[in-house]
Design a protein around this motif. Structure first.
Motif, PDB file in Angstrom:
ATOM      1  N   ALA A 209       0.854  -1.189   0.000  1.00 22.37           N
ATOM      2  CA  ALA A 209       0.000   0.000   0.000  1.00 22.37           C
ATOM      3  C   ALA A 209       0.882   1.229   0.000  1.00 22.37           C
ATOM      4  O   ALA A 209       1.784   1.359   0.832  1.00 22.37           O
ATOM      5  CB  ALA A 209      -0.910  -0.002   1.221  1.00 22.37           C
ATOM      6  N   THR A 210       0.636   2.137  -0.945  1.00 23.78           N
ATOM      7  CA  THR A 210       1.377   3.393  -1.015  1.00 23.78           C
ATOM      8  C   THR A 210       0.444   4.533  -0.611  1.00 23.78           C
ATOM      9  O   THR A 210      -0.612   4.732  -1.220  1.00 23.78           O
ATOM     10  CB  THR A 210       1.925   3.642  -2.425  1.00 23.78           C
ATOM     11  N   LEU A 211       0.844   5.239   0.431  1.00 30.10           N
ATOM     12  CA  LEU A 211       0.051   6.336   0.991  1.00 30.10           C
ATOM     13  C   LEU A 211       0.782   7.641   0.699  1.00 30.10           C
ATOM     14  O   LEU A 211       1.944   7.811   1.104  1.00 30.10           O
ATOM     15  CB  LEU A 211      -0.111   6.145   2.497  1.00 30.10           C
ATOM     16  N   ARG A 212       0.138   8.537   0.010  1.00 25.83           N
ATOM     17  CA  ARG A 212       0.782   9.794  -0.382  1.00 25.83           C
ATOM     18  C   ARG A 212       0.150  10.969   0.361  1.00 25.83           C
ATOM     19  O   ARG A 212      -1.058  11.001   0.585  1.00 25.83           O
ATOM     20  CB  ARG A 212       0.687   9.995  -1.891  1.00 25.83           C
ATOM     21  N   GLY A 213       1.002  11.937   0.706  1.00 22.49           N
ATOM     22  CA  GLY A 213       0.541  13.137   1.394  1.00 22.49           C
ATOM     23  C   GLY A 213       1.271  14.365   0.882  1.00 22.49           C
ATOM     24  O   GLY A 213       2.178  14.272   0.051  1.00 22.49           O
ATOM     25  N   ILE A 214       0.865  15.514   1.414  1.00 23.74           N
ATOM     26  CA  ILE A 214       1.502  16.775   1.025  1.00 23.74           C
ATOM     27  C   ILE A 214       2.746  16.962   1.886  1.00 23.74           C
ATOM     28  O   ILE A 214       2.657  17.038   3.115  1.00 23.74           O
ATOM     29  CB  ILE A 214       0.527  17.945   1.215  1.00 23.74           C
ATOM     30  N   PRO A 215       3.931  17.021   1.272  1.00 24.13           N
ATOM     31  CA  PRO A 215       5.154  17.202   2.072  1.00 24.13           C
ATOM     32  C   PRO A 215       5.260  18.642   2.583  1.00 24.13           C
ATOM     33  O   PRO A 215       4.567  19.543   2.099  1.00 24.13           O
ATOM     34  CB  PRO A 215       6.265  16.881   1.082  1.00 24.13           C
ATOM     35  N   GLY A 216       6.114  18.843   3.529  1.00 20.74           N
ATOM     36  CA  GLY A 216       6.312  20.186   4.062  1.00 20.74           C
ATOM     37  C   GLY A 216       7.058  20.144   5.374  1.00 20.74           C
ATOM     38  O   GLY A 216       7.571  19.099   5.799  1.00 20.74           O
ATOM     39  N   HIS A 217       7.095  21.286   6.037  1.00 24.20           N
ATOM     40  CA  HIS A 217       7.809  21.398   7.300  1.00 24.20           C
ATOM     41  C   HIS A 217       7.006  20.695   8.392  1.00 24.20           C
ATOM     42  O   HIS A 217       5.803  20.898   8.525  1.00 24.20           O
ATOM     43  CB  HIS A 217       8.014  22.873   7.665  1.00 24.20           C
ATOM     44  N   ALA A 218       7.686  19.891   9.170  1.00 27.62           N
ATOM     45  CA  ALA A 218       7.001  19.074  10.165  1.00 27.62           C
ATOM     46  C   ALA A 218       6.583  19.859  11.399  1.00 27.62           C
ATOM     47  O   ALA A 218       5.938  19.306  12.288  1.00 27.62           O
ATOM     48  CB  ALA A 218       7.884  17.897  10.577  1.00 27.62           C
ATOM     49  N   SER A 219       6.902  21.160  11.424  1.00 21.73           N
ATOM     50  CA  SER A 219       6.441  21.983  12.546  1.00 21.73           C
ATOM     51  C   SER A 219       4.982  22.375  12.381  1.00 21.73           C
ATOM     52  O   SER A 219       4.363  22.890  13.315  1.00 21.73           O
ATOM     53  CB  SER A 219       7.298  23.242  12.675  1.00 21.73           C
TER      54      SER A 219
END
Length: 452
Positions: A209-219
Motif C-alpha cells: 500500500a502506497t500512501l501519499r501526502g503533502i510534504p512540508g515542514h514538520a512543525s
C-alpha cells in the motif's frame, strides 16, 4: 557446500530402513533455504529407494536443487496415491539452540535438529513405510508415488511448482495427495488428543500500500492530507487482524466437531464462537494462541509487516509504503474482492499493488481421502480424535490441485497430554520424540496397504 555431517551421512550408504535412523540422516544434511543446496540429501534418498527396488527419477531446473519422483508400482486396483515432502529447511541463524541443530542427537527419547518436525521427520515416516511395503514383496493396490522436493520454504519455484508445470504426466490419475499439515495445531486445554487432518489452506495475497501526502515542514500540522495520518487510518482499520468475519462451510464443520468432542469449558467456548464469531467474549478463557488461530479462520487476515517512509525528522513525508501480509480464506474469494474490502475498511486514498498472490484452490470438501485418514487415526489411537482443519499457512499443497488432485495435510503423531511437536517447527530446539516417529511410520504403512 556440503557439511561434514552431510558428507558422513552420504558416505555411510543408504542401507537402512528404521524411521529414526532415516530421520537422523536427513537432518544431518544442511539444506537451509536460502540457498537450499538440497542435492546431496535428495541423491541420498534416491539411492535409498533405488536399493529397495523403486523406480526413481531426478528432475531439476537447478542441478544443485533437484527433485525426486519415485514410484512403487501397484496392482492397478485403485488410483495412484501421491506422497509429497520437502527437504529444505528454514535458517537457524539468530536462534539460540541448546544442541547443534544439524547433529541429529537423540536425548531422553527425543530427536533434536532443524527439520525434525518440518519436515524431515515427516519424510522419514513416509520413507520407512515405503521401504517396509517394498520389502514385503506384496504390491500395493495402486501405485504409490513419492515426490521429494526442494524449495518449499521459499516459494517452490524450483520444487513442486517446477514439477507440476513441467512434468504433470508423472502424476496422471492421482486423486489424493498427502503432504505436510502446515503446523495446524490446537491445544484447547490438552483435554483431548486431537489429530488434525488439513483439508484446506488459506492463500496468500501480499500487498504493498502506497500512501501519499503533502510534504512540508514538520512543525506544521499535516492533518488528514498527510501520509502519516493515512498510515494511522490504515493501521487502525486492520488492528483487529482482519477484514470482518465470515463462516465458510469447512470451518463450520471443524468447529462443530471440536465443540462435540471437547469437555467444558472448551467445548462450550467453541460452540459459542461458532454461533457468533463476532462476539469478542466467545473465546474468553482459551489459550491466546488457540484463540488467535480460530479467529484467523473466520476472516481474511491482514497484517502490516514492513513500513517505509520519510527522509528527516523535520520533514513531512510525501510517501509512506506499507507491506501487508494478507491471507484469504479458502473458497470462492479473489484478489479484487479482497482489495476492494481493504479500501473500504481503510477509507482513504491509497495505491495497492499485489506482490504475491497464492494459487486459487477448489472449494474444500471432506471426501473419501479425509475419511480414510480419519479411520486410520481412530484405529491407531482410539483415545485420539481426528478433526478436519484449515491451516493459515501455505504449503506445496496449493500447487497439486492444478492437476485435479485433492491435497490433505497429515502428520500422524501420538504425544503425551500437554506435549506437542507441531509448535516447534521453525523454532530453536526443534525436536520430536522417537516414539512419535515410529507411530507416524506405522500410520503411513497402514495408509499404503489399505485398499480404499
Amino acid at each position: 557446500m556440503t557439511s561434514p555431517a552431510a558428507t558422513d551421512a552420504q558416505s555411510s550408504g543408504p542401507a537402512l530402513s528404521g524411521v529414526v535412523d532415516i530421520a537422523q540422516r536427513l537432518i544431518r544434511f544442511e539444506t537451509v533455504n536460502p540457498p537450499g543446496a538440497e542435492a546431496a540429501c535428495v541423491h541420498w534418498v534416491r539411492d535409498l529407494l533405488q536399493a529397495a527396488g523403486l523406480e526413481t527419477r531426478l528432475l531439476a531446473s537447478d542441478p544443485q536443487r533437484p527433485n525426486l519422483v519415485a514410484r512403487l508400482p501397484g496392482r492397478g486396483l485403485v488410483p495412484p496415491l501421491l506422497l509429497h515432502a520437502h527437504v529444505d529447511v528454514v535458517p537457524v541463524a539468530g536462534q539460540q539452540w541448546s544442541r547443534p541443530p544439524f547433529a541429529a542427537e537423540i536425548v531422553d527419547g527425543e530427536l533434536w535438529g532443524r527439520g525434525a518436525v518440518d519436515m524431515k521427520g515427516h519424510l522419514a515416516m513416509m520413507l520407512a513405510a515405503l521401504l517396509r511395503l517394498a520389502a514385503s514383496g506384496t504390491p500395493p493396490a495402486g501405485d504409490v508415488i513419492l515426490a521429494v522436493v526442494a524449495d518449499e520454504e521459499a516459494g517452490s519455484a524450483v520444487g513442486a511448482r517446477f514439477l507440476v508445470e513441467r512434468y504433470p504426466e508423472l502424476f496422471a490419475g492421482v486423486r489424493y495427495a498427502i503432504g505436510e499439515d502446515g503446523g495446524a495445531e490446537l491445544g484447547l486445554g490438552h483435554q483431548v488428543r486431537l489429530h488434525p487432518i488439513v483439508v484446506a489452506e488459506k492463500r496468500a495475497c501480499w500487498v504493498k500500500a502506497t500512501l501519499r501526502g503533502i510534504p512540508g515542514h514538520a512543525s506544521r500540522m499535516a492533518g488528514e492530507s498527510g501520509a502519516a495520518d493515512k498510515l494511522r487510518r490504515l493501521l487502525t482499520a486492520i488492528e483487529g487482524g482482519g477484514l470482518g468475519t465470515r463462516m465458510i462451510p469447512v470451518v463450520d464443520h471443524m468447529l462443530a466437531e471440536l465443540a462435540g468432542v471437547l469437555p467444558d469449558p472448551f467445548g462450550g467456548r467453541i460452540a459459542a464462537f461458532r454461533r457468533d464469531p463476532d462476539d469478542p467474549a466467545s473465546l474468553a478463557g482459551l489459550d491466546r494462541d488457540d484463540a488467535r488461530y480460530l479467529r484467523s479462520l473466520v476472516q481474511h487476515t491482514v497484517n502490516a509487516t514492513v513500513i517505509r517512509g520519510g527522509t528527516a525528522t523535520n520533514v513531512l513525508p510525501a510517501e509512506i509504503t506499507v507491506e501487508l501480509d494478507g491471507r484469504l480464506l479458502p473458497g470462492p474469494f479473489g484478489r479484487e474482492e479482497f482489495l476492494a474490502e481493504l479500501r473500504a475498511n481503510v477509507g482513504c486514498e491509497m495505491d495497492l499493488e499485489v506482490l504475491v498472490e497464492g494459487e486459487a484452490m477448489p472449494e474444500p470438501t471432506l471426501g473419501d481421502g479425509y475419511h480414510r485418514l480419519a479411520r486410520i487415526m481412530r484405529a491407531k489411537d482410539p483415545q485420539g480424535v481426528p478433526v478436519p482443519m484449515v491451516t493459515t499457512a501455505s504449503t506445496d499443497a496449493r500447487l497439486f490441485p492444478k492437476l485435479g488432485i485433492q491435497c490433505l495435510g497429515w502428520l500422524p503423531l501420538r504425544h503425551e497430554p500437554g506435549r506437542s511437536y507441531r509448535g516447534r517447527l521453525h523454532c530453536p530446539d526443534e525436536r520430536i520424540a522417537t516414539s512419535a516417529l515410529e507411530f507416524g511410520a506405522d500410520c503411513f504403512h497402514e495408509l499404503l496397504i489399505s485398499h480404499d
